[in-house]
Design an enzyme around this catalytic site. Structure first.
Site, PDB file in Angstrom:
ATOM      1  N   ASP A 167       0.828  -1.210   0.000  1.00  0.00           N
ATOM      2  CA  ASP A 167       0.000   0.000   0.000  1.00  0.00           C
ATOM      3  C   ASP A 167       0.866   1.265   0.000  1.00  0.00           C
ATOM      4  O   ASP A 167       1.785   1.392   0.812  1.00  0.00           O
ATOM      5  CB  ASP A 167      -0.881   0.041   1.249  1.00  0.00           C
ATOM      6  CG  ASP A 167      -1.844  -1.125   1.342  1.00  0.00           C
ATOM      7  OD1 ASP A 167      -1.460  -2.241   0.971  1.00  0.00           O
ATOM      8  OD2 ASP A 167      -2.977  -0.916   1.801  1.00  0.00           O
ATOM      9  N   HIS A 169      -1.023   4.484  -0.642  1.00  0.00           N
ATOM     10  CA  HIS A 169      -2.042   5.403  -0.125  1.00  0.00           C
ATOM     11  C   HIS A 169      -1.696   6.879  -0.347  1.00  0.00           C
ATOM     12  O   HIS A 169      -1.778   7.688   0.576  1.00  0.00           O
ATOM     13  CB  HIS A 169      -2.303   5.134   1.348  1.00  0.00           C
ATOM     14  CG  HIS A 169      -3.227   3.974   1.589  1.00  0.00           C
ATOM     15  ND1 HIS A 169      -4.518   3.942   1.092  1.00  0.00           N
ATOM     16  CD2 HIS A 169      -3.041   2.802   2.241  1.00  0.00           C
ATOM     17  CE1 HIS A 169      -5.086   2.803   1.442  1.00  0.00           C
ATOM     18  NE2 HIS A 169      -4.211   2.090   2.131  1.00  0.00           N
ATOM     19  N   ASP A 196      -4.030  -0.316  -3.560  1.00  0.00           N
ATOM     20  CA  ASP A 196      -4.170   0.825  -2.641  1.00  0.00           C
ATOM     21  C   ASP A 196      -3.151   1.908  -2.953  1.00  0.00           C
ATOM     22  O   ASP A 196      -2.378   2.346  -2.099  1.00  0.00           O
ATOM     23  CB  ASP A 196      -4.081   0.368  -1.182  1.00  0.00           C
ATOM     24  CG  ASP A 196      -5.393  -0.211  -0.675  1.00  0.00           C
ATOM     25  OD1 ASP A 196      -6.280  -0.479  -1.515  1.00  0.00           O
ATOM     26  OD2 ASP A 196      -5.540  -0.394   0.539  1.00  0.00           O
ATOM     27  N   HIS A 229      -9.065  -0.034  -2.308  1.00  0.00           N
ATOM     28  CA  HIS A 229      -9.300   1.403  -2.436  1.00  0.00           C
ATOM     29  C   HIS A 229      -9.337   1.861  -3.893  1.00  0.00           C
ATOM     30  O   HIS A 229      -9.653   3.033  -4.141  1.00  0.00           O
ATOM     31  CB  HIS A 229      -8.247   2.190  -1.658  1.00  0.00           C
ATOM     32  CG  HIS A 229      -8.532   2.244  -0.187  1.00  0.00           C
ATOM     33  ND1 HIS A 229      -9.121   3.324   0.428  1.00  0.00           N
ATOM     34  CD2 HIS A 229      -8.340   1.322   0.793  1.00  0.00           C
ATOM     35  CE1 HIS A 229      -9.260   3.082   1.718  1.00  0.00           C
ATOM     36  NE2 HIS A 229      -8.797   1.866   1.959  1.00  0.00           N
ATOM     37  N   ARG A 352     -13.957  -5.754   9.595  1.00  0.00           N
ATOM     38  CA  ARG A 352     -14.164  -4.849   8.453  1.00  0.00           C
ATOM     39  C   ARG A 352     -15.607  -4.877   7.962  1.00  0.00           C
ATOM     40  O   ARG A 352     -16.016  -4.015   7.200  1.00  0.00           O
ATOM     41  CB  ARG A 352     -13.238  -5.229   7.290  1.00  0.00           C
ATOM     42  CG  ARG A 352     -11.750  -5.081   7.554  1.00  0.00           C
ATOM     43  CD  ARG A 352     -10.984  -5.281   6.264  1.00  0.00           C
ATOM     44  NE  ARG A 352      -9.554  -5.445   6.456  1.00  0.00           N
ATOM     45  CZ  ARG A 352      -8.674  -4.456   6.463  1.00  0.00           C
ATOM     46  NH1 ARG A 352      -9.082  -3.216   6.299  1.00  0.00           N
ATOM     47  NH2 ARG A 352      -7.380  -4.692   6.620  1.00  0.00           N
ATOM     48  N   ASP A 556     -24.614  13.243  -4.767  1.00  0.00           N
ATOM     49  CA  ASP A 556     -24.068  14.483  -5.318  1.00  0.00           C
ATOM     50  C   ASP A 556     -23.274  14.155  -6.577  1.00  0.00           C
ATOM     51  O   ASP A 556     -22.051  14.246  -6.634  1.00  0.00           O
ATOM     52  CB  ASP A 556     -23.177  15.161  -4.265  1.00  0.00           C
ATOM     53  CG  ASP A 556     -22.564  16.456  -4.770  1.00  0.00           C
ATOM     54  OD1 ASP A 556     -23.118  17.052  -5.712  1.00  0.00           O
ATOM     55  OD2 ASP A 556     -21.525  16.865  -4.216  1.00  0.00           O
ATOM     56  N   GLU A 609     -22.128  21.929   5.792  1.00  0.00           N
ATOM     57  CA  GLU A 609     -23.109  21.839   6.870  1.00  0.00           C
ATOM     58  C   GLU A 609     -23.137  20.416   7.421  1.00  0.00           C
ATOM     59  O   GLU A 609     -23.202  20.191   8.624  1.00  0.00           O
ATOM     60  CB  GLU A 609     -24.504  22.206   6.359  1.00  0.00           C
ATOM     61  CG  GLU A 609     -24.671  23.660   5.975  1.00  0.00           C
ATOM     62  CD  GLU A 609     -26.056  23.929   5.399  1.00  0.00           C
ATOM     63  OE1 GLU A 609     -26.407  25.098   5.261  1.00  0.00           O
ATOM     64  OE2 GLU A 609     -26.769  22.962   5.083  1.00  0.00           O
TER      65      GLU A 609
END
Length: 644
Positions: A167, A169, A196, A229, A352, A556, A609
């Site tokens: 990984d 990341h 990842d 990921h 997980r 969104d 918000e």
């Protein structure tokens, strides 16, 4: 009467000093082990949202007829590959102009090794590559990836050696250190990058672009495996989507679609013949469901995410039995871990909430069945950067050092042709010189991110904890025995931590036991902006924060940062109906929840918000600290440790 103390010899004094130092070191090691255990377990628990989200998507898909059209449409899009014609149109680099003000690196003509070096130097200086060139790189890499089989076949009799990277990341410094220390990828210097590449770090875009350029230059000696990921729905939570939105405001939606597609074409594992052994390298691991023949033949780009099942080939809402089996195999390959309790067999990965835990007997059966010598995988941060398990038949490698502000080592593996075992190379980038720090400073450095996550869990479950504390406090003394308090913490938070060691940082105690209510004296949710009749609403929202955030980002669709209260209410209805185990939904409650998120009452929910709703404040205005430490390691295996 005066008693003269005996005068100690120099040897006796030295012995006492050495004894005190050893005791000090032992205490420090114990504390560090406890904190590292906390760090590892909270790293697990932060990803438990994956399983919840998968379950939520399945419920939403089944309830799609009752959802608003906009939400139903987005859900359907999330499970499907990107439409080819639209992708090529919206991300065609020829249709993207470069502004005169752009002063970053440019790619003119073919991508060459000099292009690779120029990009490295530009990224070191903090330049952001223009979206035109991002699309140019990704489309060339995509063309190569689409031609590859579902797994990489690698023979060291030709390549002579290979580096295996875990990984990264988004930690560019680690990648550049690896290249500097071991050489850039080349025909005679091959690399496997085991998933990842993105999320959590600040430079995920730059990391994946450099890997794609390396693939373009050396497709026969650079191999990429997909990680958990490399999933656009996971990336919506852990930073990659935000990074793309921040760096590429104009083309963010198109670029995310392109990344989504590229992720879906990444090979699923690598098979390496070393001469004397045969290795299988995948990101997560295996389970008793894994069938390599089926994985070799599946259509991998159907699986754009492990959090939402693909559309059934039959056209139905639900997958067939065979399709569901294939889907679970993909999950296990990308998400599984060796069983942390050394149990045999396979079971659900309850830490997980997705993938499997597998035992040593499953490893032995798998290696025998497919004639492999060892499994090399990544997926888990390790304090030394690597870890052998299952009688040294499973090797975990994790290459992001000081991960998420921690102090773990990073590691890579080098395996040479006809060698019986690998070189494990450990390193750290930019570490603090721990030996020059005081004992208290060491603990302070390690605990911050971990303890903040633990505080979130405690605040989220405040009502449940208080209920259990009161229930076990039969005589209402406001005290509980340490053992009882520990049991409640483990059962309610669903995380088994060394509470004996941690208690001094979380709660007060006296000679009568643990003063359990003091755990809530210092921190609280900042909900002063909400005037809500139901006092449990904020805890409900906080409990589902990560899940709601994922769903917010999904709805969104244009990444504007806004959704409508009606869209938000659609999600809440399904979520809260399941939580309350009731077919009836209290519409007033849903309306109040949705309204609470619209702080400025402008008829839409703003992402800022949304995030503001989940702020924890320190009532006493005094912060709790955090930590991290690390120990170098010597092993009977070939291990090299370096510090930078």
């Amino acid at each position: 009467m005066i008693t003269q103390l005996p005068i100690l010899s120099a040897d006796q004094s030295a012995s006492k000093i050495q004894g005190a130092f050893r005791n000090h070191q032992a205490r420090l090691k114990l504390k560090n082990q406890a904190v590292w255990q906390l760090y590892e377990k909270l790293e697990y628990s932060s990803e438990q949202t994956q399983g919840k989200l998968k379950d939520m998507f399945e419920k939403l898909l089944k309830a799609s007829d009752s959802l608003s059209p906009s939400v139903a449409k987005v859900l359907q899009k999330a499970r499907l590959p990107v439409e080819e014609k639209e992708l090529l149109r919206s991300t065609n680099p020829d249709n993207i102009s470069v502004e005169a003000s752009y002063d970053g690196p440019r790619i003119e003509g073919l991508i060459t090794r000099q292009t690779f070096v120029d990009l490295i130097e530009a990224f070191q200086q903090g330049h952001v590559l223009h979206e035109k060139y991002v699309c140019y790189i990704l489309h060339q890499a995509r063309t190569i990836l689409k031609t590859l089989p579902n797994y990489n076949r690698i023979d060291l009799s030709t390549l002579r050696h290979i580096y295996i990277i875990g990984d990264l990341h988004g930690q560019l410094a680690d990648l550049l250190h690896i290249f500097n220390a071991n050489g850039l990828p080349a025909i005679d210097n091959p690399y496997i990058f085991n998933g990842d590449f993105v999320d959590r770090g600040r430079n995920s875009v730059e990391v994946i672009l450099l890997l794609m350029v390396a693939l373009i230059l050396y497709p026969s000696s650079v191999f990429l495996n997909r990680g958990n990921h490399e999933d656009i729905l996971v990336a919506a939570q852990y930073g990659f989507q935000d990074e793309v939105n921040r760096k590429y405001r104009t083309y963010k939606t198109s670029l995310l679609d392109l990344f989504k597609d590229v992720f879906s074409w990444l090979p699923l594992y690598s098979s390496v013949h070393t001469g004397k052994s045969k290795l299988i390298i995948m990101h997560g691991g295996i389970s008793d469901l894994i069938n390599l023949q089926e994985i070799k033949s599946l259509q991998r780009n159907r699986y754009v995410s492990m959090e939402i099942p693909p559309e059934s080939k039959s056209g139905g809402k639900e997958l067939t039995t065979e399709e569901e089996d294939e889907y679970f195999q993909m999950q296990d390959l990308l998400w599984s871990d060796p069983d942390p309790y050394n149990r045999d067999g396979c079971r659900n990965n309850d830490q997980r909430n997705i993938g499997a835990f597998w035992g040593q007997n499953i490893t032995e059966q798998f290696l025998n069945q497919y004639n492999y010598s060892m499994i090399i995988r990544s997926h888990q941060v390790k304090q030394k950067g690597y870890e052998y398990t299952h009688d040294e038949k499973v090797l975990t490698v994790f290459s992001a050092s000081n991960y998420c502000g921690g102090f773990n080592w990073g590691a890579i593996i080098r395996w040479d042709y006809n060698e019986q075992e690998p070189w494990v190379i450990s390193y750290k980038i930019g570490t603090v010189e721990m030996k020059n720090l005081s004992f208290n400073k060491q603990v302070t450095l390690f605990e911050d991110p971990a303890y903040h996550s633990l505080l979130e869990k405690i605040i989220t479950n405040k009502s449940s904890l208080q209920k259990e504390f009161t229930k076990r406090d039969r005589y209402q003394t406001h005290h509980l025995p340490l053992k009882v308090w520990s049991e409640i913490m483990t059962n309610v938070l669903r995380i088994n931590l060394p509470w004996l060691t941690l208690r001094s940082k979380l709660v007060q105690e006296d000679k009568h036991g643990i003063l359990y209510n003091t755990m809530f004296d210092e921190y609280t949710l900042d909900n002063t902006k909400f005037q809500i009749s139901n006092s449990g609403i904020m805890e409900d929202l906080y409990m589902w924060k990560d899940l709601l955030m994922r769903l917010f980002n999904l709805i969104d669709q244009d990444h504007s940062g806004f959704i409508s209260p009606n869209e938000f209410a659609d999600i809440l209805k399904v979520l809260l109906c399941d939580e309350n185990n009731s077919d009836g939904i209290n519409e007033a409650y849903i309306e109040e929840l949705s309204s609470a998120m619209d702080l400025d009452k402008n008829g839409r929910i703003d992402i800022n918000e949304f995030l503001e709703s989940f702020r924890i404040v320190n009532v006493k205005n005094s912060g709790k600290s955090n930590c991290q430490t690390n120990q170098s390691d010597s092993s009977k295996k070939k291990v090299q440790n370096t510090n930078f």
